[in-house]
Design a protein around this motif. Structure first.
Motif, PDB file in Angstrom:
ATOM      1  N   MET A 301      30.675  79.122  54.480  1.00 31.19           N
ATOM      2  CA  MET A 301      31.569  78.985  55.591  1.00 31.19           C
ATOM      3  C   MET A 301      31.158  78.032  56.594  1.00 31.19           C
ATOM      4  O   MET A 301      30.608  78.336  57.782  1.00 31.19           O
ATOM      5  N   THR A 304      32.725  78.622  60.109  1.00 33.23           N
ATOM      6  CA  THR A 304      32.422  79.580  61.148  1.00 33.23           C
ATOM      7  C   THR A 304      30.859  79.247  61.404  1.00 33.23           C
ATOM      8  O   THR A 304      30.481  79.692  62.452  1.00 33.23           O
ATOM      9  N   ALA A 343      32.114  87.898  56.190  1.00 32.44           N
ATOM     10  CA  ALA A 343      33.103  88.151  55.239  1.00 32.44           C
ATOM     11  C   ALA A 343      34.293  87.215  55.376  1.00 32.44           C
ATOM     12  O   ALA A 343      34.419  86.593  56.741  1.00 32.44           O
ATOM     13  N   GLY A 344      35.136  86.848  54.474  1.00 34.34           N
ATOM     14  CA  GLY A 344      36.339  85.792  54.907  1.00 34.34           C
ATOM     15  C   GLY A 344      37.608  86.617  55.348  1.00 34.34           C
ATOM     16  O   GLY A 344      38.499  86.515  54.945  1.00 34.34           O
ATOM     17  N   PRO A 346      39.560  87.923  59.213  1.00 28.31           N
ATOM     18  CA  PRO A 346      39.912  87.378  60.735  1.00 28.31           C
ATOM     19  C   PRO A 346      38.736  87.979  61.432  1.00 28.31           C
ATOM     20  O   PRO A 346      38.391  89.161  61.454  1.00 28.31           O
ATOM     21  N   GLU A 347      38.478  87.035  62.236  1.00 25.96           N
ATOM     22  CA  GLU A 347      37.130  87.226  63.265  1.00 25.96           C
ATOM     23  C   GLU A 347      35.780  87.955  62.864  1.00 25.96           C
ATOM     24  O   GLU A 347      35.275  88.551  63.679  1.00 25.96           O
ATOM     25  N   ALA A 348      35.616  87.639  61.587  1.00 22.45           N
ATOM     26  CA  ALA A 348      34.273  88.159  61.073  1.00 22.45           C
ATOM     27  C   ALA A 348      33.156  87.513  61.529  1.00 22.45           C
ATOM     28  O   ALA A 348      31.839  87.979  62.062  1.00 22.45           O
ATOM     29  N   ASP A 378      39.895  81.048  65.527  1.00 23.38           N
ATOM     30  CA  ASP A 378      39.440  81.639  64.030  1.00 23.38           C
ATOM     31  C   ASP A 378      40.222  80.846  63.084  1.00 23.38           C
ATOM     32  O   ASP A 378      39.826  80.544  61.998  1.00 23.38           O
ATOM     33  N   ASN A 385      36.808  76.127  56.841  1.00 25.59           N
ATOM     34  CA  ASN A 385      36.092  77.136  55.596  1.00 25.59           C
ATOM     35  C   ASN A 385      36.736  76.739  54.194  1.00 25.59           C
ATOM     36  O   ASN A 385      36.099  76.471  53.293  1.00 25.59           O
TER      37      ASN A 385
HETATM   38  N1  ASP Z   1      38.340  84.170  59.626  1.00 22.66           N
HETATM   39  C1  ASP Z   1      36.993  83.434  58.742  1.00 22.66           C
HETATM   40  C2  ASP Z   1      37.387  83.271  57.312  1.00 22.66           C
HETATM   41  O1  ASP Z   1      38.102  83.929  56.947  1.00 22.66           O
HETATM   42  C3  ASP Z   1      35.747  84.101  59.214  1.00 22.66           C
HETATM   43  C4  ASP Z   1      35.415  83.790  60.680  1.00 22.66           C
HETATM   44  O2  ASP Z   1      34.635  82.740  60.958  1.00 22.66           O
HETATM   45  O3  ASP Z   1      35.629  84.575  61.213  1.00 22.66           O
HETATM   46  O4  ASP Z   1      37.069  82.505  56.719  1.00 22.66           O
END
Ligand code: ASP
Length: 405
Positions: A301, A304, A343-344, A346-348, A378, A385
């Motif tokens: 990622m 991220t 994790a992939g 939202p907003e992880a 995000d 990513n």
């Molecule tokens: N939303 C991002 C993703 O799914 C992960 C993140 O940076 O919050 O790749």
């Protein structure tokens, strides 16, 4: 999917994203009422994730046929992903040190949500622990893909050692994989409506365009820093791709449906089926699609990682705390780990940022500064990513797989 359909769909998706922004901007309340259309699209993608990942990883390893080849492919993939993630964090640190977005920021009153506070005390060992699940079904229901992928790899490795008897098992997973890819194509036709609704509803939730603009303005330089960093990294990956495999623009164009879907869903995991289908249309070999992409969607990622490094330094600057060189190196290492652990979904990234903040002793309250705009940034980091995984698949395909491992 036929080429003509793919082009028309891409045009529709781009239009739907633009119209989605405008609709959410001007008709915030109305947008909330059509949000369910976006959720329907998202649910359809999520529905196929687990069977698709399990089948693709097992059938991909079956195609390799030999544990030594898997070692070569796995090793080079992880090395490559590690390298590009490190470059991303480095770019994040450089940009935030140059722009200094946190200088003079007012520390507000916002409180840190529970989902983040409960991650306090998460360390690097938790990321390693998360590789092995005590209950695969629980992991599946929570969409924790990493332990599922680890299991699929181990299972397929074991299969390769039992000779003839493994053949029908691999054939079953090959079939499941093909059927899932068919489903992806069907779902893809629904993408324009889904992406439109997802974007419009999210802007609606933020209170419409004016509210969104105010929130972005409050931490304007932070937004500029992150977007600049992400853009530089996107270009870096593009150049790398061009250098290794050539035809960079055609590949970028070919992967665009997945990139826009990533922007709409803010989830690289939910987008994975489309990323796989797009890569297939762009002649990436099956082995790279079935193995490199699923692995990348969980451990690689870049966006991220870049974001976490830039955001943590932003918080330090806002608190007027000068991070020493050693502390910045700690940020470098922990941001890489935190991105692997994210994790992939939202907003992880915002949640795993706790690891980086604690490592350098910064107050978790700092996260409150980022809350309002996190969902917005995000979207962009999710695109990076997905682009990172897509470029990874092509590069590994060219450098490792096409050279017969
Ligand atoms: N939303 C991002 C993703 O799914 C992960 C993140 O940076 O919050 O790749």
């Amino acid at each position: 999917m036929p080429h003509s359909h793919a082009v028309i769909l891409l045009i529709l998706i781009i239009l739907s994203a633009i119209i989605g922004v405008l609709f959410g901007w001007f008709f915030g309340d109305l947008s909330l009422q059509i949000g369910w259309l976006g959720d329907l699209f998202l649910n359809a993608l999520k529905m196929i994730i687990i069977p698709l990942i399990v089948a693709s990883v097992i059938s991909g390893i079956g195609a390799l046929g030999d544990v030594r080849k898997l070692g070569r492919l796995g090793g080079s993939t992880l090395l490559y992903y590690g390298f590009t993630t490190a470059v991303a964090v480095f770019i994040g640190l450089v940009v935030v040190n140059i722009i200094q977005p946190g200088a003079g920021i007012e520390l507000g009153e916002a409180t840190v949500p529970e989902r983040i506070l409960e991650k306090q005390g998460t360390g690097a060992s938790d990321i390693i622990m998360s590789l092995i699940s005590p209950n695969l079904f629980a992991s599946a229901t929570e969409m924790q893909l990493l332990p599922i992928i680890v299991f699929a790899i181990l299972f397929a490795m074991a299969l390769t050692t039992i000779g003839e008897r493994s053949k029908p098992v691999f054939a079953v997973f090959d079939g499941i994989n093909e059927a899932m890819m068919k489903l992806v194509i069907w779902i893809m036709y629904f993408a324009p409506i889904g992406i439109f609704a997802l974007i419009a509803a999210r802007i609606g939730l933020a209170g419409g365009g004016e509210e969104l603009f105010k929130e972005i303005e409050a931490v304007g330089w932070h937004v500029v820093t992150v977007l600049t960093g992400l853009f530089i990294h996107f270009c870096f990956l593009f150049l790398l791709l061009q250098l290794v495999a050539g035809k960079g623009l055609a590949y970028l164009f070919g992967m665009s449906r997945a990139l826009f879907t990533g922007f709409g869903t803010a989830s690289s995991t939910a987008t994975l089926p489309l990323t796989m289908e797009n890569a297939r249309e762009n002649n990436v070999s099956d082995k790279a699609i079935k193995f490199v992409l699923p692995l990348g969607s969980t451990v690689n990622m870049d966006g991220t990682a870049l974001y976490e490094a830039a955001a943590v330094l932003f918080i330090a600057q806002a608190y007027g705390i000068d991070l020493t060189m050693t502390q910045q190196i700690i940020v470098f290492i922990t941001a890489t780990l935190a991105a692997i652990g994210a994790a992939g979904i939202p907003e992880a990234g915002l949640v795993t940022m706790v690891i980086v903040l604690s490592a350098v002793g910064l107050p978790l309250d700092g996260i409150a500064l980022l809350l309002a705009v996190d969902w917005f940034l995000d979207r962009f980091r999710t695109v990076v990513n997905i682009w990172g995984d897509s470029v990874g698949a092509k590069v590994i395909d060219t450098l490792v797989i096409k050279k017969a491992l």
